[in-house]
Each structure stands twice: as C-alpha cells, then as structure tokens.
Write an enzyme that holds these catalytic residues in place. Structure first.
Site, PDB file in Angstrom:
ATOM      1  N   LYS A  99     -42.964  11.135   4.026  1.00 38.98           N
ATOM      2  CA  LYS A  99     -42.347  10.476   5.171  1.00 38.98           C
ATOM      3  C   LYS A  99     -42.056   9.006   4.931  1.00 38.98           C
ATOM      4  CE  LYS A  99     -43.562  13.504   8.939  1.00 38.98           C
ATOM      5  NZ  LYS A  99     -44.199  13.670  10.245  1.00 38.98           N
ATOM      6  N   LYS A 105     -39.666  23.905   5.214  1.00 38.98           N
ATOM      7  CA  LYS A 105     -40.235  24.486   6.434  1.00 38.98           C
ATOM      8  C   LYS A 105     -39.290  24.288   7.619  1.00 38.98           C
ATOM      9  CE  LYS A 105     -43.700  22.678   9.255  1.00 38.98           C
ATOM     10  NZ  LYS A 105     -45.026  22.348   9.759  1.00 38.98           N
ATOM     11  N   LYS A 154     -38.590  21.052  13.832  1.00 35.50           N
ATOM     12  CA  LYS A 154     -37.854  20.595  15.014  1.00 35.50           C
ATOM     13  C   LYS A 154     -37.228  19.236  14.776  1.00 35.50           C
ATOM     14  CE  LYS A 154     -42.462  19.595  16.696  1.00 35.50           C
ATOM     15  NZ  LYS A 154     -43.433  20.613  16.446  1.00 35.50           N
TER      16      LYS A 154
END
Ligand code: TRP
Length: 332
Positions: A111, A195, A198
């Site tokens: 990230k 993966k 959302k």
C-alpha cells in the site's frame, strides 16, 4: 463456548469476495461459537475516505452483516470506533512492536510503495498494531481471516507473547487462525490474479452485494478469461478457475461436477450461468437488506449496534484495566 472475533473494513460496499470468503462462513458457525464481529472503521481511514461515504458504508455494512444471515440476537455486532478501548490498547501495544517488523509487513509494503516516503501515513504503518489490539482485547480462541491477513494475525501473536513475557503474566491469550472448511478466495473479475476488492478502481472487477441482476450479468460477461474456450479447473486458466470457484460457492457443486456440466458449452454461456446463480443468491440478501434499510427500521438498527458496543465494551474495558494496571498506570 469458544470465542471467535473478526472484522471487515467499511472502505466501500461489501463484495461477493467478503461474502464467500467470510460472511457466509460466519453465519454457518454462529451457533457453535460465541461470535464477535465488528466493522473496522478505525482501520479504514488509513486510506483516505470521504466522511459521508464512510458513515454510509459503515451503516450499510451493519445491515449487510444482518442481511447475510448473522443473527444480532446471538452475535455481538459492533462498530470498532464505538469501543474506545481499541485505540487505547493499540497505544500501549505500540511499545511492544518494532519499526523493523512493521516495515516488513506485506500489506504495508504494497500500500505504501506508490507513495513518497515523506507522505506515507503513520496510521498505515501502525495498522497491524491496531489490529493486534482489536484481537487481544477479547481473548478470542479463533480469528477467521483470509490469506492476505494471515501475516497480521501472526504479528498479533508475536506482540501478545512479547507483552506477556515482558510483564511475566499471561495477560493475553494467543489466538489461533480459523480456517473455514469451505469457501474460496474470490479473485477480481478483471485481474484474476488479484483478490476481489471493494477498493478496486475498476468496478467491473468486483460484484457488490447490492448490485442488481443486470449489473451482475454485465460484469460476468466482461470477466477476463482466456482463449481456450474449455471450462476447465486449472491454474493455467485463472479467470475460468475463479468463475468455477464462484459457481461452486453458490451451488455447492464441486469443480469436477461443474466441468462436466459445462463440458461442451463455450465461455459465453458459462459466464451467463454464473451470473444467473449469483444474481439469484444475492437477491435473497438484497430483499432482507431493503427491508432493514427502510427509514422506520433505523431505530432498530441503532439498537443493534448499541447493544453490540455495550457487550464488547464490557469485555474490552476489563481487559484494558488489567493491561493498564500491569504496565504500571495508576488505575482509577
Ligand atoms: N484487516 C482486516 C481486513 O482488512 C480487518 C480487521 C481489522 C480484522 N481488525 C481485525 C480482522 C481483527 C480480524 C481481526 O480484512
């Protein structure tokens, strides 16, 4: 009764991946364990959130938990920020965690890699310590987490042991991971090596639990596959493998049975079939959700997360008091 604890971030609308990877299984085990499930809103702000979206997504997540079948009468369902002990324990545990180990966490590296060193948030770096606090406050026996969160559970165990050793007391129970017997990791429809998430910038990559039938079918039609045109369960065909997994999760058929069922059918028809069963499955959840989402049910919903927070706080405040006393704070 053994205790289970887990959480999902409200950083968007819940997806098919959350359902088959977590929620469906939580529903299955709710009678066998004492379950505590929360919405990890504190964690979600480690990535910038628009305040109104965050508020809406948190309330939606509570409704989605219930619409998916979690019974608020027997589970403790709560919002992380309602129980202030999470942030407080995280502060104490910051002193049992090291910069080195946190900087080596895979999620942190992923990230932060696109950001300038100067602009990486401390919250993002500290995320695993907050997660350790979430877990250790409640002495759970088992923590169901997906593969991507294994490392975080492992560091929670390391921090717990380190704290216990430092103070020479078994303050924290060392929790185990919980591996579901069924369920699969659902991958992105646009990049089947990633993966389903959302927070995917491309909404065609994920199915929201609230997508309508047309949207669902459209997204499955656009799903990335390969040019083999043979419905076969193999690592060489990750797109088709993912679709088979999804079909298998909904219908509880095995991949072998599914290969047979679609033996002489091209990808186009198979994708339609997957879309149809997923739409049917989500319709049941959406019907319940729409009911909960009516203005007259707002009070009831608030009662649910109030009751959850009270129950969680009962356990968490005792534990935090014990921790404060152990480290030498004057306890009032
Ligand atoms: N980090 C988890 C995720 O993104 C969410 C989470 C936060 C969690 N705290 C937790 C999961 C404690 C299990 C236990 O999926």
């Amino acid at each position: 009764m053994k205790r289970i604890l887990s959480g999902i971030q409200p950083s968007g609308t819940l997806t098919l991946g959350n359902y088959f990877g977590a929620l469906k299984n939580w529903v299955k085990i709710q009678h066998e364990y004492e379950c505590m499930y929360f919405i990890a809103d504190l964690h979600s702000i480690t990535v910038t959130q628009a305040p109104n979206n965050l508020r809406e997504n948190t309330k939606k997540a509570v409704m989605q938990y219930i619409a998916c079948g979690l019974d608020p009468e027997i589970n403790t369902i709560f919002v992380q920020s309602h129980v202030h002990e999470h942030a407080e324990l995280a502060w104490v545990l910051n002193n049992s965690a090291y910069m080195g180990e946190l900087s080596r966490m895979t999620q942190f590296k992923d990230k932060s890699k696109s950001q300038k060193e100067d602009a990486i948030k401390v919250g993002l770096f500290d995320y695993p310590v907050l997660m350790a606090a979430d877990i250790l406050l409640y002495d759970p026996d088992l923590v169901p987490v997906g593969q991507d969160q294994r490392q975080h559970l492992e560091i929670a165990r390391v921090i717990a042991r380190r704290f216990n050793n430092q103070y020479g007391k078994e303050i924290f129970k060392i929790p185990d991971g919980y591996i579901a017997e069924t369920g699969a990791k659902i991958m992105s429809l646009q990049d089947p090596l990633k993966k389903m998430s959302k927070s995917d910038a491309n909404p065609n990559g994920f199915i929201s639990l609230l997508d309508d039938r047309d949207t669902i079918i459209k997204k499955f039609k656009k799903a990335v596959t390969d040019s083999e045109n043979i419905v076969r369960y193999s690592d060489e065909q990750p797109g088709i493998k993912n679709l088979i997994n999804i079909y298998s999760c909904v219908t509880e058929k095995t991949p072998k049975e599914i290969e047979k069922e679609f033996e002489s059918v091209g990808y186009g028809n198979f994708k339609m079939a997957v879309g149809e069963v997923v739409a049917d499955c989500l319709l049941k959840i959406q019907t319940k959700y729409d009911e909960l989402n009516k203005p007259e049910n707002e009070g009831m919903l608030r009662n649910i997360y109030e009751k959850g927070a009270n129950r969680a706080e009962e356990i968490a405040s005792k534990k935090l008091r014990e921790v404060y006393d152990t480290v030498g704070f004057v306890v009032r």
